[in-house]
Structures are given as structure tokens and as C-alpha cells.
Design an enzyme around this catalytic site. Structure first.
Site, PDB file in Angstrom:
ATOM      1  N   SER A 287       0.839  -1.202   0.000  1.00  0.00           N
ATOM      2  CA  SER A 287       0.000   0.000   0.000  1.00  0.00           C
ATOM      3  C   SER A 287       0.870   1.247   0.000  1.00  0.00           C
ATOM      4  CB  SER A 287      -0.908   0.014   1.224  1.00  0.00           C
ATOM      5  OG  SER A 287      -1.526   1.284   1.322  1.00  0.00           O
TER       6      SER A 287
ATOM      7  N   HIS B   9      -1.462  -1.359  -4.247  1.00  0.00           N
ATOM      8  CA  HIS B   9      -2.665  -0.826  -3.610  1.00  0.00           C
ATOM      9  C   HIS B   9      -2.553   0.696  -3.490  1.00  0.00           C
ATOM     10  CE1 HIS B   9      -6.247  -1.536  -1.080  1.00  0.00           C
ATOM     11  NE2 HIS B   9      -5.794  -0.568  -0.300  1.00  0.00           N
TER      12      HIS B   9
ATOM     13  N   ASP C 281      -4.585   3.955  -2.213  1.00  0.00           N
ATOM     14  CA  ASP C 281      -5.701   4.415  -1.390  1.00  0.00           C
ATOM     15  C   ASP C 281      -6.109   5.831  -1.801  1.00  0.00           C
ATOM     16  OD1 ASP C 281      -6.142   2.253   0.589  1.00  0.00           O
ATOM     17  OD2 ASP C 281      -4.045   2.658   1.089  1.00  0.00           O
TER      18      ASP C 281
ATOM     19  N   MET D  76      -8.542   8.860  -0.753  1.00  0.00           N
ATOM     20  CA  MET D  76      -9.373   9.361   0.362  1.00  0.00           C
ATOM     21  C   MET D  76      -9.764  10.799   0.056  1.00  0.00           C
ATOM     22  SD  MET D  76      -7.143   8.106   3.608  1.00  0.00           S
ATOM     23  CE  MET D  76      -6.441   6.467   3.720  1.00  0.00           C
TER      24      MET D  76
ATOM     25  N   HIS E 173      -8.317   1.682  -4.197  1.00  0.00           N
ATOM     26  CA  HIS E 173      -9.268   1.533  -3.079  1.00  0.00           C
ATOM     27  C   HIS E 173      -9.902   2.901  -2.832  1.00  0.00           C
ATOM     28  CE1 HIS E 173      -9.676   0.579   1.540  1.00  0.00           C
ATOM     29  NE2 HIS E 173     -10.849   0.754   0.954  1.00  0.00           N
TER      30      HIS E 173
ATOM     31  N   MET F  23     -11.889   5.324  -0.977  1.00  0.00           N
ATOM     32  CA  MET F  23     -12.517   5.666   0.310  1.00  0.00           C
ATOM     33  C   MET F  23     -13.085   7.068   0.131  1.00  0.00           C
ATOM     34  SD  MET F  23      -9.705   4.067   2.878  1.00  0.00           S
ATOM     35  CE  MET F  23      -8.447   4.050   1.614  1.00  0.00           C
TER      36      MET F  23
ATOM     37  N   MET G  40     -12.077  -4.840   5.241  1.00  0.00           N
ATOM     38  CA  MET G  40     -11.240  -3.944   6.052  1.00  0.00           C
ATOM     39  C   MET G  40     -11.040  -4.589   7.414  1.00  0.00           C
ATOM     40  SD  MET G  40     -10.315  -1.477   4.170  1.00  0.00           S
ATOM     41  CE  MET G  40      -9.374  -0.700   5.486  1.00  0.00           C
TER      42      MET G  40
ATOM     43  N   ASP H 119      -7.275  -5.821   4.254  1.00  0.00           N
ATOM     44  CA  ASP H 119      -6.540  -4.549   4.312  1.00  0.00           C
ATOM     45  C   ASP H 119      -6.572  -3.977   5.726  1.00  0.00           C
ATOM     46  OD1 ASP H 119      -5.463  -2.032   3.817  1.00  0.00           O
ATOM     47  OD2 ASP H 119      -7.090  -1.370   2.482  1.00  0.00           O
TER      48      ASP H 119
ATOM     49  N   GLY I 186      -3.413  -3.584   9.137  1.00  0.00           N
ATOM     50  CA  GLY I 186      -2.731  -4.279  10.226  1.00  0.00           C
ATOM     51  C   GLY I 186      -2.088  -5.587   9.829  1.00  0.00           C
TER      52      GLY I 186
END
Ligand code: DX5
Ligand code: ZN
Length: 224
Positions: A15, A40, A42, A44, A73, A75, A147, A185, A187
Site C-alpha cells: 500500500s 494498492h 488508497d 481518500m 481503493h 474511500m 477492512m 486490508d 494491520g
């Protein structure tokens, strides 16, 4: 359209949220060289989640740099308006959130729109959303993104209830001939990756565990 079924699993999706923002091309190449299959990215918008991150320009810049699956992804609060532009920017996989568009007809429509534009489609759920909301879409989806932390930032701890949720998701397509790829996705590290894989995860997104460490490649291999 790139067929996600032609990739060997399990796979890692580094990511870029945890990558050096001034050297994203190098960071993408690092992922490819280390043996990742997905990249990946992200997105946002400061509305669906409090933070802002990458947008269209970054996807456009990175799409030609590697042969990885550009795994976007979203968001964002309005995927219906924005998703197509990400396909045009070069994303081979566009994933949006159920919570951003919790209306069955609109979700079916967006899945169809992204497919017609030539990309794979993923649907994601946050940790408190029941897995059962995915059921009406399973047969149309290329990927499901679970998630395992609240979306919005990297470096959070894996929520252990995610393991049972992976089992629940798999039970949705156990009797079906169509099986969306299962991605997780949040942790993911050397301790949580084997647990997620044992519960059927096929793509492991990992940000803070990989980027910013000199032993990136070794860490990526340790996840598999
Ligand atoms: C969080 C993002 C993740 C993030 C994961 O909302 O969706 O992709 O980069 O970060 P780590 O791997 O550090 O939990
Ligand atoms: Zn993500």
C-alpha cells in the site's frame, strides 16, 4: 481486461499510503521487484474518511510504470461519480465501499459501469458492517475487500474479529461456481498474515509493515 484469476495466490498488495510520497514511482518499482502482484493505491476524499490521500493524477502517473494490478481503493463519499475516471486513469481494479453507496440498485449499476469500462470491480466493507450486505453482489464481483481496521490511516492494529468475517464471506460463495478474490486490508504483518491466509484471504494489503524498511523484499516474502 486483466483477469485476476490468472494471478498466483496468495499475493501481496503493497500500500503506497506508507510509501515515500516524493518517490512514488521508485516505491512502485520496489514493490514489483520484490514480487508483489498488486499495487494498492488508497484514494481518500476527506469526507468518507477524515484524511486526504492520492487522487487521479497519481494513478495516471503510476499506471504505466509497472505491470502490477493497479488496485485502487476508493474511500470516497461519491464513487458513482468518480469511479469511471479511475478506470480511464489506468486502474485495472477499482474497489468502492458499500457504506458509501448502500443502495442495492446503485451498487449493481456501478459494478456494471466499471465492468463496461474494462476494469475489475471490488466491493469493500468496514469492520462494523455485516458481511451479509455483500450477498446480492457476490456473483458480479471480481474481488471483495475486507477492512481489518477502520479505513482512513495506516499503522493500526489488526482487528481479530476479521478472521471470523473472512470465514463468513467465504460461506457466501461456497456453493457458487463464481468466487471473487478475497483481499484483506489493515494491520497485516508477519504475525497476522498467516492467520488471514489460514482463513482464506488471497491478497494481503500491507503498508506500514513494508514501506520505510530497508528489508522490504524480505518482509514481503515473510507475509507469504
Ligand atoms: C487504510 C488503508 C490501507 C493502509 C493499510 O485505510 O486502506 O490500505 O495503507 O495500512 P497498514 O498496512 O499500515 O495497516
Ligand atoms: Zn486500502
Amino acid at each position: 481486461m486483466k483477469n485476476l484469476k490468472h494471478i498466483s495466490y496468495p499475493a501481496v498488495a503493497p500500500s503506497l499510503l506508507s510509501a515515500d510520497p516524493l518517490h512514488l514511482k521508485e516505491e512502485a518499482l520496489k514493490a514489483e521487484k520484490a514480487g508483489a502482484q498488486y499495487l494498492h493505491i488508497d484514494v481518500m476524499d476527506g469526507i468518507f474518511v477524515p484524511a486526504h490521500s492520492f487522487g487521479l493524477e497519481v494513478v495516471k502517473e503510476l499506471a504505466p510504470v509497472t505491470k502490477l494490478v493497479h488496485d485502487v481503493h476508493l474511500m470516497i463519499a461519491n464513487p458513482l461519480e468518480a469511479a469511471l475516471a479511475y478506470v480511464e486513469a489506468g486502474a485495472e481494479l477499482v474497489t468502492f465501499h458499500y457504506e458509501a453507496l448502500p443502495m442495492e440498485a446503485k451498487i449493481h449499476r456501478l459494478i456494471q459501469t466499471i465492468h463496461q469500462a474494462g476494469a475489475n470491480v471490488g466491493l469493500s466493507i468496514k469492520p462494523n458492517t455485516p458481511v451479509s450486505v455483500l450477498a446480492p453482489f457476490v456473483n458480479e464481483l471480481d474481488l471483495i475487500l475486507l477492512m481489518s481496521v477502520e479505513p482512513g490511516k495506516g499503522g493500526q492494529s489488526f482487528l481479530p474479529a476479521s478472521l471470523e468475517r473472512l470465514d463468513e464471506i467465504r460461506s457466501l460463495f461456497v456453493s457458487s461456481s463464481h468466487h471473487p478474490v478475497l483481499e484483506i486490508d489493515g494491520g497485516i504483518n508477519e504475525k497476522t498474515a498467516p492467520l488471514a491466509l489460514a482463513h482464506g484471504a488471497e491478497v494481503l494489503v500491507a503498508g506500514s509493515y513494508l514501506y520505510g524498511h530497508p528489508d522490504f523484499e524480505e518482509r514481503l516474502r515473510s507475509l507469504l
